[in-house]
Design a protein around this motif. Structure first.
Motif, PDB file in Angstrom:
ATOM      1  N   SER A  61     -15.256  13.466  -7.533  1.00 22.60           N
ATOM      2  CA  SER A  61     -15.145  12.679  -6.324  1.00 22.60           C
ATOM      3  C   SER A  61     -16.555  12.523  -5.744  1.00 22.60           C
ATOM      4  O   SER A  61     -17.346  13.477  -5.784  1.00 22.60           O
TER       5      SER A  61
ATOM      6  N   SER B   2      -9.319   9.713   4.157  1.00 22.49           N
ATOM      7  CA  SER B   2      -8.722   9.690   2.831  1.00 22.49           C
ATOM      8  C   SER B   2      -8.711   8.273   2.287  1.00 22.49           C
ATOM      9  O   SER B   2      -8.674   7.305   3.023  1.00 22.49           O
ATOM     10  N   ALA B   3      -8.670   8.178   0.948  1.00 19.52           N
ATOM     11  CA  ALA B   3      -8.643   6.875   0.323  1.00 19.52           C
ATOM     12  C   ALA B   3      -7.286   6.204   0.494  1.00 19.52           C
ATOM     13  O   ALA B   3      -7.207   4.981   0.600  1.00 19.52           O
ATOM     14  N   GLY B  24      -2.681   1.916  -0.242  1.00 18.95           N
ATOM     15  CA  GLY B  24      -3.991   1.921  -0.873  1.00 18.95           C
ATOM     16  C   GLY B  24      -4.501   0.506  -1.042  1.00 18.95           C
ATOM     17  O   GLY B  24      -4.334  -0.327  -0.140  1.00 18.95           O
ATOM     18  N   THR B  25      -5.101   0.251  -2.187  1.00 22.91           N
ATOM     19  CA  THR B  25      -5.659  -1.069  -2.477  1.00 22.91           C
ATOM     20  C   THR B  25      -5.260  -1.500  -3.884  1.00 22.91           C
ATOM     21  O   THR B  25      -4.573  -0.772  -4.600  1.00 22.91           O
ATOM     22  N   ASP B  28      -6.171   0.918  -6.739  1.00 20.56           N
ATOM     23  CA  ASP B  28      -5.437   2.164  -6.982  1.00 20.56           C
ATOM     24  C   ASP B  28      -3.932   1.908  -6.964  1.00 20.56           C
ATOM     25  O   ASP B  28      -3.373   1.499  -7.980  1.00 20.56           O
ATOM     26  N   THR B  94      -7.167   5.714  -9.810  1.00 22.84           N
ATOM     27  CA  THR B  94      -8.024   4.666  -9.287  1.00 22.84           C
ATOM     28  C   THR B  94      -9.000   4.207 -10.355  1.00 22.84           C
ATOM     29  O   THR B  94      -9.425   5.001 -11.196  1.00 22.84           O
ATOM     30  N   SER B  96     -11.967   3.509  -9.966  1.00 19.96           N
ATOM     31  CA  SER B  96     -13.312   4.047  -9.744  1.00 19.96           C
ATOM     32  C   SER B  96     -13.541   5.246 -10.655  1.00 19.96           C
ATOM     33  O   SER B  96     -12.604   5.792 -11.223  1.00 19.96           O
ATOM     34  N   VAL B 101      -7.289   9.547  -6.372  1.00 15.83           N
ATOM     35  CA  VAL B 101      -7.456   9.600  -4.921  1.00 15.83           C
ATOM     36  C   VAL B 101      -6.184  10.174  -4.306  1.00 15.83           C
ATOM     37  O   VAL B 101      -5.083   9.981  -4.838  1.00 15.83           O
TER      38      VAL B 101
END
Lengths: 118, 111
Positions: A61, B2-3, B24-25, B28, B94, B96, B101
């Motif tokens: 993270s 938080s995400a 979320g988005t 994710d 996610t 990323s 997340v």
């Protein structure tokens, strides 16, 4: 039976180093990820990072990148979380957990409580 | 911060149903069917309740169910029982580099 057994509680001083462990048993260790999760006193779960035991692929993270190091020793089915210089703000419970194919955490260790105080 | 976004608290009476949301988005929750939910009782390690949006691990009561619409996932608990009082966390894969997340957690109170 799948089990993750973590090392015991630690009390450390600021600036000291520390390495805690998470030993897996009852499954093929190298076929899964091990994730680490922090829980500060009275707070929620925070994702720290994860290591794949097949090839040691490790992800962090952004909040923990550079602050901790995640590693593992396949020969003894053990994952590690380490700090080079602890801070008081590292005081928390730390959990390891087994990560499945879509990174859900299906088995959890009992947690390791780290207290950092001068 | 938080995400994933969860309500801080929800409550319900025994026998009722409650739903906890997790927003979320498209990177994710909305982009993958890899949402999981965890239950944590005080002083205990978290427990996996739902994975891959809708799947229950063996041994988890069928009173727990999961769903997703767009960027929001939901955990529904039907027939509330006193033992369901706990903190609940959502999580998602996610795109990323961090891979995972978490949400900030929701405290469920059974009245």
């Amino acid at each position: 039976e799948v089990q993750l057994v973590q090392s015991g509680a630690e009390v450390k001083k600021p600036g000291e180093s520390l390495k805690i462990s998470c030993k897996g048993s009852g499954y093929s260790f190298t076929s899964y990820w091990i994730g680490w999760v922090r829980q500060m006193p009275g707070k929620g779960l925070e994702w720290m990072g994860i290591i794949y035991l097949g090839d040691f692929d490790t992800r962090y993270s952004p909040s923990f990148q550079g602050q901790v190091t995640i590693s593992a020793d396949k020969s003894i089915s053990t994952a590690y979380l380490q700090w080079s210089s602890l801070k008081a703000s590292d005081t928390a419970m730390y959990y390891c957990a087994r990560g499945g194919y879509s990174y859900f955490l299906d088995y959890w260790g009992q947690g390791t409580l780290i207290t950092v105080s001068s | 911060q938080s995400a994933l976004t969860q309500p801080a608290s929800v409550s319900g009476s025994p026998g009722q149903s409650i739903t906890i949301s997790c927003t979320g988005t498209s990177s994710d929750v909305g982009g993958y069917n890899y949402v999981s939910w965890y239950q944590q009782h005080p002083g205990k390690a978290p427990k996996l309740m739902i994975y891959d949006v809708t799947n229950r691990p063996s041994g988890v009561s069928n009173r727990f169910s999961g769903s997703k619409s767009g960027n929001t996932a939901s955990l529904t608990i039907s027939g509330l029982q006193a033992e369901d009082e706990a903190d609940y966390y959502c999580s998602s894969y996610t795109s990323s580099t961090t891979l995972v997340v978490f949400g900030g957690g929701t405290k469920l109170t059974v009245l």
